[in-house]
Design a protein around this motif. Sequence first.
Motif, mmCIF file in Angstrom:
data_model
loop_
_atom_site.group_PDB
_atom_site.id
_atom_site.type_symbol
_atom_site.label_atom_id
_atom_site.label_comp_id
_atom_site.label_asym_id
_atom_site.label_seq_id
_atom_site.Cartn_x
_atom_site.Cartn_y
_atom_site.Cartn_z
ATOM 1 N N ASP A 171 0.885 -0.532 0.033
ATOM 2 C CA ASP A 171 -0.366 -0.098 -0.326
ATOM 3 C C ASP A 171 0.893 1.422 -0.160
ATOM 4 O O ASP A 171 2.022 1.571 0.515
ATOM 5 C CB ASP A 171 -0.691 -0.401 1.349
ATOM 6 C CG ASP A 171 -1.821 0.971 1.384
ATOM 7 O OD1 ASP A 171 -1.793 2.504 0.807
ATOM 8 O OD2 ASP A 171 -3.511 0.839 1.377
ATOM 9 N N LYS A 172 0.608 1.644 -0.750
ATOM 10 C CA LYS A 172 1.123 3.216 -1.134
ATOM 11 C C LYS A 172 1.424 4.009 -0.093
ATOM 12 O O LYS A 172 2.755 4.612 0.111
ATOM 13 C CB LYS A 172 1.606 4.054 -2.426
ATOM 14 C CG LYS A 172 2.450 4.718 -2.865
ATOM 15 C CD LYS A 172 1.475 6.084 -4.373
ATOM 16 C CE LYS A 172 2.791 7.058 -4.485
ATOM 17 N NZ LYS A 172 2.020 7.986 -5.485
ATOM 18 N N ASP A 173 0.639 4.252 0.365
ATOM 19 C CA ASP A 173 -0.277 5.452 1.794
ATOM 20 C C ASP A 173 0.831 4.614 2.944
ATOM 21 O O ASP A 173 1.195 5.465 3.799
ATOM 22 C CB ASP A 173 -1.400 4.997 1.847
ATOM 23 C CG ASP A 173 -2.209 6.300 0.939
ATOM 24 O OD1 ASP A 173 -1.324 6.624 -0.049
ATOM 25 O OD2 ASP A 173 -3.468 5.408 0.641
ATOM 26 N N LEU A 174 0.763 3.449 3.024
ATOM 27 C CA LEU A 174 1.432 2.780 3.868
ATOM 28 C C LEU A 174 3.097 2.930 4.205
ATOM 29 O O LEU A 174 3.708 3.340 5.378
ATOM 30 C CB LEU A 174 0.885 1.598 4.517
ATOM 31 C CG LEU A 174 -0.025 0.359 4.604
ATOM 32 C CD1 LEU A 174 -0.515 -0.663 5.280
ATOM 33 C CD2 LEU A 174 -0.789 1.957 5.766
ATOM 34 N N LEU A 261 1.960 1.751 14.986
ATOM 35 C CA LEU A 261 1.536 0.794 14.537
ATOM 36 C C LEU A 261 0.292 0.330 14.264
ATOM 37 O O LEU A 261 -0.302 -0.755 14.357
ATOM 38 C CB LEU A 261 2.805 -0.582 14.771
ATOM 39 C CG LEU A 261 3.864 0.261 13.812
ATOM 40 C CD1 LEU A 261 4.665 -1.325 14.988
ATOM 41 C CD2 LEU A 261 4.832 0.033 12.311
ATOM 42 N N THR A 262 -0.549 1.765 14.414
ATOM 43 C CA THR A 262 -1.927 1.443 14.931
ATOM 44 C C THR A 262 -3.013 2.151 13.543
ATOM 45 O O THR A 262 -2.473 2.716 12.610
ATOM 46 C CB THR A 262 -2.501 2.337 15.598
ATOM 47 O OG1 THR A 262 -1.352 1.138 17.134
ATOM 48 C CG2 THR A 262 -3.547 1.823 16.476
ATOM 49 N N SER A 263 -3.936 0.908 12.947
ATOM 50 C CA SER A 263 -4.832 1.242 12.171
ATOM 51 C C SER A 263 -6.405 1.389 12.358
ATOM 52 O O SER A 263 -5.950 0.032 13.390
ATOM 53 C CB SER A 263 -4.363 0.768 10.588
ATOM 54 O OG SER A 263 -4.960 1.488 10.118
ATOM 55 N N GLU A 268 -5.005 -4.024 9.388
ATOM 56 C CA GLU A 268 -3.748 -2.833 8.041
ATOM 57 C C GLU A 268 -2.353 -2.742 9.400
ATOM 58 O O GLU A 268 -1.852 -2.721 9.099
ATOM 59 C CB GLU A 268 -3.994 -2.143 7.683
ATOM 60 C CG GLU A 268 -3.472 -0.429 7.287
ATOM 61 C CD GLU A 268 -4.434 0.572 6.456
ATOM 62 O OE1 GLU A 268 -4.079 1.440 7.374
ATOM 63 O OE2 GLU A 268 -5.113 -0.265 5.557
ATOM 64 N N SER A 269 -2.401 -3.093 10.850
ATOM 65 C CA SER A 269 -2.186 -3.344 11.593
ATOM 66 C C SER A 269 -0.650 -3.466 11.681
ATOM 67 O O SER A 269 0.552 -3.741 11.712
ATOM 68 C CB SER A 269 -2.422 -2.836 13.347
ATOM 69 O OG SER A 269 -3.000 -2.014 13.484
ATOM 70 N N GLU A 270 -1.285 -5.223 10.751
ATOM 71 C CA GLU A 270 0.109 -6.661 10.417
ATOM 72 C C GLU A 270 0.597 -5.961 9.359
ATOM 73 O O GLU A 270 1.666 -6.570 9.433
ATOM 74 C CB GLU A 270 -1.217 -7.814 10.323
ATOM 75 C CG GLU A 270 -1.759 -7.816 11.978
ATOM 76 C CD GLU A 270 -2.780 -7.473 12.181
ATOM 77 O OE1 GLU A 270 -3.523 -8.321 12.484
ATOM 78 O OE2 GLU A 270 -3.911 -6.912 11.271
#
Length: 474
Positions: A171-174, A261-263, A268-270
């Motif tokens: 994911d580009k945003d991540l 690392l929280t979403s 998504e966090s993993e």
Amino acid sequence: MSVREIVENVKLAREYALLGNYSSASVLYHGLLEQIKKHTYTVCEGSYQQRWQQLLQEISEESRQVQDIMSTLENFQYDAAAAKPANHSDFDQRPVHVEPRAQTPQQSSKCGSAGPAAALAPGNGDRSRVPKSRDKDPKEAKEGAGKTKDDKTKSDVQEKEIKKFDGSGCDKDLVEALERDIISQNPNVKWDDIADLEDAKKLLKEAVVLPMWMPAFFKGIRRPWKGVLMVGPPGTGKTLLAKAVATECRTTFFNVSSSTLTSKYRGESEKLVRLLFEMARFYAPTTIFIDEIDSMCSRRGTSEEHEASRRVKAELLVQMDGVGGASENDDPSKMVMVLAATNFPWDIDEALRRRLEKRIYIPLPSAEGREDLLRINLKELEISADVDIEKIATQMEGYSGADITNVCRDASLMAMRRRIEGLSPEEIRNISRDEMHMPTTMEDFESALKKVSKSVSASDLEKYEKWIQEFGSC
């Protein structure tokens, strides 16, 4: 160097870049990076320090763009050198066409800043002025220029690949979020910047720094540790020690917290955890520093544990097992070291504690350490002759490093408080800089000590000592 001067230099560097004077802009950007690093070190408050770190990254990116433009212009010069001989049937006529190949103002400025020797060196577009070039075959000259260009382009591409993580398939945003928030090249904190804690420094050097310096020795059973856990009361310098490790190892520094690392989206966090370790391996050698790790990896199986939290812990444990130390076939330059810090070691999950093989206790500063801390905090202040640092250090027994910094900060403001007492806002604004030049006295420190108390209790220290006796690995 004041903030106003830094701002003026930023404006000037950008103006030079917009006008096309890339050489001068590059020099200014290089100086700016050093100025901002020094100023960031003097900022104590976390939010302001984070803003200065963000500015440092922006200026570093602008400097890189200017360097890329200069490299592109230089490549155009190589194109001209390679193409011109092929346009003439008679190679001996090349000197006739040397004069029209005048450098652009930007290229001329670049050569001027490097000196005459650099301007006449091979590879700077002046081969036609060397008499021996007449004896060469045009085809060989063209191939030589093309080869030089290809080598330079190849090295530039390799350098860019090192700096930029390829997020294809992710994911580009991540990827952008992690690069923007947690990547910090060279935190610029040296061992000498940290007072006391000699035992902790020695253990960290053995666990982290020496494997980078002696890769041939640390193999097999002597392989580096998978992870290091720093345990101790708040404010004792655990974060500074991690930054010093990153600086001394010349590694990329990842400063990770639970918010990183929280979403709110399921799964998504993993992905963030896995992506973090993929980027760490890409930017290796890397130091991943996880501060307050107990907030992310508390004991599993409790009634308060959420399913999403358990999945994140499981992914973190799997990734940490995948990092490991350098084996006999591994390249030591690709080593990823996980450093963690906590104020509540008794809350950490047992599986994580097993992966953090080296567990180091970071205690409160000793008497000698308190004196060193006072000198570090007061090195930029003017203090009166009556200030007895040894006496102040004795009175601050049981204070943490953060507590000592707070005492110094409060004492440094005492003179200003006395000066503006009873003045109106207009009178305060009209005070000159010379009038504000007031040294800090021993009385100021006595007043500050009455206001600032220690933050660590004796019962807390007993808990830390008991845990380190049971699980410590010093």
